[in-house]
Scaffold this active site. Sequence first.
Site, PDB file in Angstrom:
ATOM      1  N   LYS A 114       4.501   0.605  -1.950  1.00  0.00           N
ATOM      2  CA  LYS A 114       4.856  -0.818  -2.055  1.00  0.00           C
ATOM      3  C   LYS A 114       6.030  -1.140  -1.137  1.00  0.00           C
ATOM      4  O   LYS A 114       6.002  -2.103  -0.376  1.00  0.00           O
ATOM      5  CB  LYS A 114       5.238  -1.118  -3.513  1.00  0.00           C
ATOM      6  CG  LYS A 114       5.608  -2.562  -3.772  1.00  0.00           C
ATOM      7  CD  LYS A 114       6.325  -2.746  -5.114  1.00  0.00           C
ATOM      8  CE  LYS A 114       5.553  -2.173  -6.282  1.00  0.00           C
ATOM      9  NZ  LYS A 114       6.117  -2.614  -7.594  1.00  0.00           N
ATOM     10  N   LYS A 126      12.207   5.268  -9.176  1.00  0.00           N
ATOM     11  CA  LYS A 126      12.061   4.517 -10.428  1.00  0.00           C
ATOM     12  C   LYS A 126      12.830   5.240 -11.512  1.00  0.00           C
ATOM     13  O   LYS A 126      13.009   6.465 -11.437  1.00  0.00           O
ATOM     14  CB  LYS A 126      10.582   4.445 -10.823  1.00  0.00           C
ATOM     15  CG  LYS A 126      10.265   3.370 -11.828  1.00  0.00           C
ATOM     16  CD  LYS A 126      10.034   2.038 -11.139  1.00  0.00           C
ATOM     17  CE  LYS A 126       9.812   0.906 -12.092  1.00  0.00           C
ATOM     18  NZ  LYS A 126       9.374  -0.315 -11.379  1.00  0.00           N
ATOM     19  N   GLY A 165      15.757  -4.170 -11.976  1.00  0.00           N
ATOM     20  CA  GLY A 165      15.109  -4.376 -13.272  1.00  0.00           C
ATOM     21  C   GLY A 165      13.640  -4.010 -13.264  1.00  0.00           C
ATOM     22  O   GLY A 165      13.032  -3.760 -12.225  1.00  0.00           O
ATOM     23  N   ASP A 166      13.080  -3.961 -14.439  1.00  0.00           N
ATOM     24  CA  ASP A 166      11.641  -3.810 -14.672  1.00  0.00           C
ATOM     25  C   ASP A 166      11.451  -4.214 -16.145  1.00  0.00           C
ATOM     26  O   ASP A 166      12.299  -4.943 -16.680  1.00  0.00           O
ATOM     27  CB  ASP A 166      11.182  -2.360 -14.401  1.00  0.00           C
ATOM     28  CG  ASP A 166       9.662  -2.218 -14.326  1.00  0.00           C
ATOM     29  OD1 ASP A 166       9.079  -2.497 -13.266  1.00  0.00           O
ATOM     30  OD2 ASP A 166       9.033  -1.830 -15.339  1.00  0.00           O
ATOM     31  N   THR A 209       9.205 -11.966  -7.879  1.00  0.00           N
ATOM     32  CA  THR A 209       7.950 -11.226  -8.078  1.00  0.00           C
ATOM     33  C   THR A 209       6.811 -12.197  -8.386  1.00  0.00           C
ATOM     34  O   THR A 209       5.721 -12.122  -7.786  1.00  0.00           O
ATOM     35  CB  THR A 209       8.101 -10.185  -9.198  1.00  0.00           C
ATOM     36  OG1 THR A 209       9.282  -9.427  -8.960  1.00  0.00           O
ATOM     37  CG2 THR A 209       6.905  -9.251  -9.239  1.00  0.00           C
ATOM     38  N   ASN A 240       9.440 -11.679 -17.084  1.00  0.00           N
ATOM     39  CA  ASN A 240       9.926 -12.184 -15.797  1.00  0.00           C
ATOM     40  C   ASN A 240       8.790 -12.495 -14.825  1.00  0.00           C
ATOM     41  O   ASN A 240       8.747 -13.582 -14.233  1.00  0.00           O
ATOM     42  CB  ASN A 240      10.894 -11.145 -15.187  1.00  0.00           C
ATOM     43  CG  ASN A 240      11.326 -11.529 -13.787  1.00  0.00           C
ATOM     44  OD1 ASN A 240      10.734 -11.110 -12.806  1.00  0.00           O
ATOM     45  ND2 ASN A 240      12.339 -12.377 -13.700  1.00  0.00           N
ATOM     46  N   SER A 380      14.750  -7.854  -3.433  1.00  0.00           N
ATOM     47  CA  SER A 380      15.853  -6.932  -3.713  1.00  0.00           C
ATOM     48  C   SER A 380      16.427  -6.391  -2.401  1.00  0.00           C
ATOM     49  O   SER A 380      17.650  -6.259  -2.249  1.00  0.00           O
ATOM     50  CB  SER A 380      15.367  -5.747  -4.554  1.00  0.00           C
ATOM     51  OG  SER A 380      15.307  -6.080  -5.918  1.00  0.00           O
TER      52      SER A 380
HETATM   53  P1  NDP Z   1       9.468  -8.077 -18.872  1.00  0.00           P
HETATM   54  O1  NDP Z   1      10.096  -7.092 -19.774  1.00  0.00           O
HETATM   55  O2  NDP Z   1      10.237  -9.275 -18.440  1.00  0.00           O
HETATM   56  O3  NDP Z   1       8.106  -8.618 -19.514  1.00  0.00           O
HETATM   57  C1  NDP Z   1       7.075  -7.749 -19.861  1.00  0.00           C
HETATM   58  C2  NDP Z   1       5.996  -8.529 -20.579  1.00  0.00           C
HETATM   59  O4  NDP Z   1       4.870  -7.697 -20.798  1.00  0.00           O
HETATM   60  C3  NDP Z   1       6.432  -9.019 -21.938  1.00  0.00           C
HETATM   61  O5  NDP Z   1       5.757 -10.204 -22.236  1.00  0.00           O
HETATM   62  C4  NDP Z   1       5.985  -7.886 -22.850  1.00  0.00           C
HETATM   63  O6  NDP Z   1       5.772  -8.284 -24.190  1.00  0.00           O
HETATM   64  C5  NDP Z   1       4.697  -7.471 -22.195  1.00  0.00           C
HETATM   65  N1  NDP Z   1       4.486  -6.027 -22.421  1.00  0.00           N
HETATM   66  C6  NDP Z   1       5.265  -5.011 -22.017  1.00  0.00           C
HETATM   67  N2  NDP Z   1       4.796  -3.827 -22.419  1.00  0.00           N
HETATM   68  C7  NDP Z   1       3.704  -4.113 -23.099  1.00  0.00           C
HETATM   69  C8  NDP Z   1       2.745  -3.308 -23.762  1.00  0.00           C
HETATM   70  N3  NDP Z   1       2.852  -1.960 -23.799  1.00  0.00           N
HETATM   71  N4  NDP Z   1       1.697  -3.937 -24.346  1.00  0.00           N
HETATM   72  C9  NDP Z   1       1.593  -5.295 -24.300  1.00  0.00           C
HETATM   73  N5  NDP Z   1       2.468  -6.104 -23.687  1.00  0.00           N
HETATM   74  C10 NDP Z   1       3.492  -5.524 -23.087  1.00  0.00           C
HETATM   75  O7  NDP Z   1       8.956  -7.243 -17.619  1.00  0.00           O
HETATM   76  P2  NDP Z   1       8.522  -7.768 -16.171  1.00  0.00           P
HETATM   77  O8  NDP Z   1       7.904  -9.113 -16.279  1.00  0.00           O
HETATM   78  O9  NDP Z   1       9.652  -7.557 -15.271  1.00  0.00           O
HETATM   79  O10 NDP Z   1       7.411  -6.693 -15.794  1.00  0.00           O
HETATM   80  C11 NDP Z   1       6.017  -6.893 -16.030  1.00  0.00           C
HETATM   81  C12 NDP Z   1       5.210  -5.973 -15.126  1.00  0.00           C
HETATM   82  O11 NDP Z   1       5.503  -6.286 -13.762  1.00  0.00           O
HETATM   83  C13 NDP Z   1       5.501  -4.480 -15.261  1.00  0.00           C
HETATM   84  O12 NDP Z   1       4.323  -3.764 -14.991  1.00  0.00           O
HETATM   85  C14 NDP Z   1       6.511  -4.215 -14.150  1.00  0.00           C
HETATM   86  O13 NDP Z   1       6.501  -2.858 -13.767  1.00  0.00           O
HETATM   87  C15 NDP Z   1       5.945  -5.114 -13.066  1.00  0.00           C
HETATM   88  N6  NDP Z   1       6.856  -5.514 -11.994  1.00  0.00           N
HETATM   89  C16 NDP Z   1       8.050  -6.124 -12.253  1.00  0.00           C
HETATM   90  C17 NDP Z   1       8.861  -6.526 -11.210  1.00  0.00           C
HETATM   91  C18 NDP Z   1      10.130  -7.259 -11.432  1.00  0.00           C
HETATM   92  O14 NDP Z   1      10.755  -7.661 -10.451  1.00  0.00           O
HETATM   93  N7  NDP Z   1      10.561  -7.497 -12.666  1.00  0.00           N
HETATM   94  C19 NDP Z   1       8.489  -6.279  -9.818  1.00  0.00           C
HETATM   95  C20 NDP Z   1       7.168  -5.705  -9.649  1.00  0.00           C
HETATM   96  C21 NDP Z   1       6.410  -5.325 -10.715  1.00  0.00           C
HETATM   97  P3  NDP Z   1       6.985  -8.183 -25.244  1.00  0.00           P
HETATM   98  O15 NDP Z   1       7.918  -9.301 -24.887  1.00  0.00           O
HETATM   99  O16 NDP Z   1       6.351  -8.344 -26.569  1.00  0.00           O
HETATM  100  O17 NDP Z   1       7.575  -6.827 -25.043  1.00  0.00           O
HETATM  101  O1  2IT Z   2       8.132  -2.518  -9.727  1.00  0.00           O
HETATM  102  C1  2IT Z   2       8.977  -3.069  -8.991  1.00  0.00           C
HETATM  103  O2  2IT Z   2       8.761  -3.263  -7.787  1.00  0.00           O
HETATM  104  C2  2IT Z   2      10.215  -3.536  -9.591  1.00  0.00           C
HETATM  105  N1  2IT Z   2      10.388  -3.404 -10.801  1.00  0.00           N
HETATM  106  C3  2IT Z   2      11.294  -4.133  -8.729  1.00  0.00           C
HETATM  107  C4  2IT Z   2      12.102  -3.062  -8.052  1.00  0.00           C
HETATM  108  C5  2IT Z   2      13.307  -3.546  -7.285  1.00  0.00           C
HETATM  109  O3  2IT Z   2      14.009  -2.656  -6.795  1.00  0.00           O
HETATM  110  O4  2IT Z   2      13.548  -4.740  -7.172  1.00  0.00           O
END
Ligand code: NDP
Ligand code: 2IT
Length: 448
Positions: A114, A126, A165-166, A209, A240, A380
């Site tokens: 990525k 990570k 974050g993640d 994202t 997010n 980032s």
């Molecule tokens: P958040 O913690 O902000 O949100 C995660 C969401 O997914 C919440 O609604 C959560 O529900 C739900 N969720 C998490 N785990 C589970 C599970 N095991 N089963 C069902 N629902 C689940 O995380 P992000 O939005 O940051 O991340 C979401 C995805 O995007 C992840 O795969 C992450 O790796 C990916 N990502 C994030 C980036 C970023 O910049 N933040 C960048 C690129 C990828 P609940 O609130 O009930 O926990």
């Molecule tokens: O999965 C991802 O790309 C992230 N959670 C963001 C990583 C970052 O360094 O901004």
Amino acid sequence: MSYVDEVYSKVVEKNPSQPEFHQAVKEVLESLRVVIEANEEEYRREALLERLTTPERIIMFRVPWVDDKGQVQVNNGFRVQFNSAIGPYKGGLRFHPSVNLGIIKFLGFEQVFKNSLTGLPIGGGKGGSDFDPKGKSDREVMAFCQSFMTELYRHIGADTDVPAGDIGVGGREIGFLFGQYKRIRDVYEGVLTGKGLTFGGSLARTEATGYGLLYITRALLRAHDMEMKDKVIAVSGAGNVAIYATEKAIQMGAKVVTCSDSTGWIYDPEGIDVELLKEVKEIKRARLSEYAASRPSAEYHEKKDGEHGVWSVKCDIALPCATQNELDLDDAKALVANGVTAVCEGANMPTTLDATKYLQENNILFICGKASNAGGVATSALEMSQNSERLSWSFEEVDRKLENIMIDIYQNIEDAAKRYGKEGDYVTGANIAGFLKVAEAMKAQGIV
Ligand code: NDP
Ligand code: 2IT
């Protein structure tokens, strides 16, 4: 046995009980088969695939902290520094009870490709913990973050490894982690991204994202003579990525009709009210049932195993934005039966391998997360640039750069797929394009 198959077998054998890591490696190696087999002996002699699938370094540590009742709690902490061929390790931290070494390795492995696709100089890493921020007080989250950083600080730095974050790690957690790093090291540097705007954060990183996902989805549609306007979109997740994907989709004139969290999902045929969703999730940190309670047009469904949840809804575009393996073969069949046109991953590896295959076989336009969610890490990297020059750019400037990066990624993966005889297979295109840059850098740097 071919070199690709041999390496995959070794990965499974040497990394037992890590199914998500095996899955991520399998997807990439299958895509790389055409590249590797054209030059198999050289890759084998240099053990390039063994080096690519073995992290440069794995750090695991104990994280003790005291809860509000005075009870000592202990969590596991991880940082996997996967590959630094093209830049310092870069990638998020995940705090979720499901976190284990295999999950962090899958995420770190994906991050390598990525980050390469962004075109920016960042390697892949990570980290995270099995700590669950849900239901914890701010003081408990701070105590945990300070303890986590008290171990992690010695392994990271603005030119070494820059976490972000993640899942479960947002602005609040990054603030506590940054404060503790600064206190221990006495250095004010861009060691984390996703920081608050008053202490080195970048405008548009919060949105990046989700916005990036919509920019690449729009580029994909345009390349196929379609527009976003009036498209009906099913989004999963309510964090997010899901929130800002929904916001940008609405700005583009599409209608998002679903969202979900770990306990249930919403169908809102009038279109998701993103301001209400932000209030419920970002401010109150509440369940989605609260969204439905304030919104007469919304139906709330408790999550039930064996049901398709948001993927049972008729839509033109599906954007999985929650977590890994949340869209399986049965869900893919439901989406195809309902006439879906495109599936673009906001989460990391949300679609199972057989679901991906089914979607592609049914000519659904499909972009994998390492391309379609790269806008977060790309921004980032823009935050790192701003920190290095001790300046900050306007929202418009960062957002414009983000959109251009996403359009470039689309072009790059489309071209790579075509060049290797897999036109329209954006998974193969993304894996090959991401790999070629990293492989060239690794070769040039010798056996390290
Ligand atoms: P958040 O913690 O902000 O949100 C995660 C969401 O997914 C919440 O609604 C959560 O529900 C739900 N969720 C998490 N785990 C589970 C599970 N095991 N089963 C069902 N629902 C689940 O995380 P992000 O939005 O940051 O991340 C979401 C995805 O995007 C992840 O795969 C992450 O790796 C990916 N990502 C994030 C980036 C970023 O910049 N933040 C960048 C690129 C990828 P609940 O609130 O009930 O926990
Ligand atoms: O999965 C991802 O790309 C992230 N959670 C963001 C990583 C970052 O360094 O901004």
